[in-house]
Enzyme design. Structure first.
Site, PDB file in Angstrom:
ATOM      1  N   MET A 137     -42.687   0.681 -37.143  1.00  0.00           N
ATOM      2  CA  MET A 137     -41.224   0.780 -36.960  1.00  0.00           C
ATOM      3  C   MET A 137     -40.887   1.863 -35.951  1.00  0.00           C
ATOM      4  O   MET A 137     -41.585   2.880 -35.883  1.00  0.00           O
ATOM      5  CB  MET A 137     -40.502   1.003 -38.283  1.00  0.00           C
ATOM      6  CG  MET A 137     -40.944   2.192 -39.067  1.00  0.00           C
ATOM      7  SD  MET A 137     -39.947   2.338 -40.559  1.00  0.00           S
ATOM      8  CE  MET A 137     -41.024   3.340 -41.547  1.00  0.00           C
ATOM      9  N   HIS A 138     -39.840   1.580 -35.172  1.00  0.00           N
ATOM     10  CA  HIS A 138     -39.410   2.577 -34.184  1.00  0.00           C
ATOM     11  C   HIS A 138     -37.949   2.441 -33.800  1.00  0.00           C
ATOM     12  O   HIS A 138     -37.451   3.190 -32.964  1.00  0.00           O
ATOM     13  CB  HIS A 138     -40.273   2.480 -32.922  1.00  0.00           C
ATOM     14  CG  HIS A 138     -40.088   1.191 -32.159  1.00  0.00           C
ATOM     15  ND1 HIS A 138     -39.055   0.990 -31.289  1.00  0.00           N
ATOM     16  CD2 HIS A 138     -40.792   0.048 -32.156  1.00  0.00           C
ATOM     17  CE1 HIS A 138     -39.141  -0.224 -30.771  1.00  0.00           C
ATOM     18  NE2 HIS A 138     -40.182  -0.831 -31.286  1.00  0.00           N
ATOM     19  N   ARG A 139     -37.226   1.449 -34.392  1.00  0.00           N
ATOM     20  CA  ARG A 139     -35.818   1.269 -33.996  1.00  0.00           C
ATOM     21  C   ARG A 139     -34.998   2.484 -34.407  1.00  0.00           C
ATOM     22  O   ARG A 139     -35.104   2.941 -35.559  1.00  0.00           O
ATOM     23  CB  ARG A 139     -35.199   0.050 -34.709  1.00  0.00           C
ATOM     24  CG  ARG A 139     -35.762  -1.253 -34.311  1.00  0.00           C
ATOM     25  CD  ARG A 139     -35.182  -1.816 -33.036  1.00  0.00           C
ATOM     26  NE  ARG A 139     -36.193  -2.691 -32.462  1.00  0.00           N
ATOM     27  CZ  ARG A 139     -36.564  -2.719 -31.197  1.00  0.00           C
ATOM     28  NH1 ARG A 139     -35.970  -1.961 -30.312  1.00  0.00           N
ATOM     29  NH2 ARG A 139     -37.505  -3.534 -30.786  1.00  0.00           N
TER      30      ARG A 139
ATOM     31  N   ASP B 100     -40.146  -3.547 -37.332  1.00  0.00           N
ATOM     32  CA  ASP B 100     -38.847  -3.755 -36.683  1.00  0.00           C
ATOM     33  C   ASP B 100     -39.068  -3.984 -35.186  1.00  0.00           C
ATOM     34  O   ASP B 100     -38.137  -3.968 -34.395  1.00  0.00           O
ATOM     35  CB  ASP B 100     -37.904  -2.572 -36.932  1.00  0.00           C
ATOM     36  CG  ASP B 100     -38.419  -1.245 -36.394  1.00  0.00           C
ATOM     37  OD1 ASP B 100     -39.392  -1.245 -35.608  1.00  0.00           O
ATOM     38  OD2 ASP B 100     -37.845  -0.199 -36.747  1.00  0.00           O
TER      39      ASP B 100
END
Ligand code: UD1
Ligand code: UDP
Length: 450
Positions: free
Chosen positions: A213-215, A291
């Site tokens: 995840m990195h959003r 994500d």
């Protein structure tokens, strides 16, 4: 007509990890094509060895001819600095075409530089839309699409989105998504070469979930990030292998979640991995929780179920083939879908996609052919006046005004000959129009009529 001997001068601009992966096959094909004179420019938006250097090596890419080394900066400053540097480079080269892939700040800077210098721009992976204007990527996608002479669309849905945005059909080319090219080229090598399972001491046959995840919506917000991590920690029986993006690591530390993860038995947070290791991890995983845009596609290509930590997606094709479930910030849903996938074989099987909607792995070759044809016919030029004289037929329907009985999204689409692009609930929240979703009296439907 242009002489066959004239080389086509192309600048290919990348900035981040996924862009390097997605253009890798195209870049190598163009580099060795005698009809093309390629300049490879990297913006330096991603710069760490594990976010950049390792990808050049694994994907067998040359060093960029220019690296702007813009680094990490606030979005507007970063985009502005790239514009200035790209302008200088473009001024020297005067290319026939500028190419960039995706929706990052780098891509927007590339598109604006082309447009402001009257140089044709080709957008790879054009037309995908989340319809969520809170995402920096969605703004980048819409603006980039407006600047492009050649829109290389990955799917029919993205073609439709471009038409809805008023892009002329003769500027749109359905070529598939180049991620399929990259996966096909590297998967066998990765399975043989990568020792990531041994390095992480994952016994053969041991089940795990691959997590990324990195959003900003998930990792820049303390409450959202904490909720996700705590939900995963509660799912004790599931082992998560978590190659963490630098943005995510930074925030995990900032929000004091680092210790909790490091001492947990079921989340193994590791550094970002190279592409071969990533492909192997995807292949060995039970399912993918992410994500990431790219991972939603790769999951389908590698026939892995995917749970997406977002409320919407610009890759709805993965949902249509049954391989992706959006859980947004609904942690109860995350828990129940994960547990179901982990324990229920029938449910698991129902989420293995039987088709890949993202293309046949030849999109790079198709793009090169289209560019050559356009160049040969003297069409790699910005036309002075060109406008569309038909208005995209999009309507907002208030369901409270409908007399009919309430039906599902897919029945509504069939009955009214339309495609529902987005649904808003009574509070104005955006809901993804899944085919089986029941339409209620308190909704607004954004629909395109066929
Ligand atoms: C960017 C893109 C996003 C894409 C993602 C792919 C924009 C607005 N965002 O997000 O669309 O999905 O790349 O991964 O263009 N950092 C490092 N080392 C690096 C790069 C970044 O430590 O090599 C850290 C920095 O602290 C930086 C943060 O990561 O501030 C975020 O990097 P940035 O490029 O701004 O955004 P991403 O989250 O990577
Ligand atoms: N990826 C990788 N190593 C990692 C994480 C991701 O090689 O540690 C690859 C992944 O397989 C996919 C791409 O990077 O091809 C996705 O990058 P990211 O999630 O950063 O960006 P997005 O696709 O969301 O723009």
């Amino acid at each position: 007509m242009v002489s066959k001997m004239t080389k086509i001068k192309i600048c290919l601009i990348t900035g981040t990890r996924p862009e390097l992966i997605k253009v890798s096959v195209l870049l190598k094909l163009m580099k060795k094509d005698p009809q093309i004179q390629l300049t490879f420019i990297h913006s330096g938006q991603h710069y760490d060895e594990l976010m950049f250097g390792s990808f050049l090596r694994d994907l067998n890419l040359p060093n960029p001819d220019y690296n702007i080394e813009v680094g990490s900066l606030p979005n507007s400053v970063q985009t502005g600095k790239m514009l200035i540097s790209l302008n200088d480079i473009i001024y020297r080269i005067v290319p026939d075409l500028i190419l960039a892939q995706g929706d990052t700040n780098t891509v927007l800077a590339a598109a604006l530089t082309s447009f402001k210098n009257n140089i044709p721009f080709g957008h790879i992976e054009a037309g995908i839309r989340s319809f969520d204007m809170r995402m920096p990527e969605e703004i980048n996608r819409v603006l980039t699409g407006s600047c492009a002479l050649l829109n290389f669309a990955p799917t029919q849905l993205s073609v439709n989105n471009l038409i809805d945005n008023g892009i002329l059909p003769n500027r749109i080319f359905l070529v598939g998504n180049p991620i399929v090219d990259a996966v096909h080229e590297n998967i066998e090598i990765a399975n043989k070469k990568s020792k990531i399972d041994q390095n992480l001491e994952i016994e053969s046959g041991k089940k795990f979930v691959l997590l990324t995840m990195h959003r900003p919506s998930n990792v820049d917000n303390r409450e959202n990030l904490k909720n996700i991590i705590e939900t995963l920690l509660q799912n004790k029986e599931i082992l998560y292998i978590f190659p963490a993006h630098p943005r995510t690591v930074k925030n995990i530390k900032k929000f004091n979640l680092y210790e909790e993860i490091q001492t947990s038995k079921n989340i193994r947070m590791i550094e970002p991995v190279n592409y071969f290791d990533m492909l192997k991890l995807m292949n060995l995983s039970s399912f993918i929780l992410t994500d990431s845009g790219g991972l939603q596609e790769e999951a389908v290509i590698l026939k892995k179920p995917c749970i997406t930590l977002r409320e919407n997606t610009e890759r709805p094709e993965s949902i249509e083939v049954g391989a992706n479930i959006l859980v947004g910030t609904d942690m109860q849903k995350l828990k129940s879908v994960s547990t179901n996938l982990w324990t229920n074989k029938v449910f698991y099987k129902s989420m293995i996609p039987h088709e890949n909607p993202f293309g046949d792995g030849n999109s790079s070759k198709k793009m090169i052919q289209i560019i050559k044809d356009a160049h040969q016919k003297g069409k790699l030029q910005i036309p002075f006046i060109e406008f569309k004289n038909t208005i995209p037929h999009c309507k907002l329907i208030d369901t409270s005004s409908l007399d009919e009985d309430l039906i599902t999204v897919s029945d509504f689409e069939k009955e009214k000959s339309c495609i529902i692009l987005e649904i808003f609930d009574y509070e104005g929240n955006s809901i993804f129009p899944s085919p089986n979703l029941e339409i209620t009296k308190k909704m607004k439907l954004k629909a395109r009529f066929i």
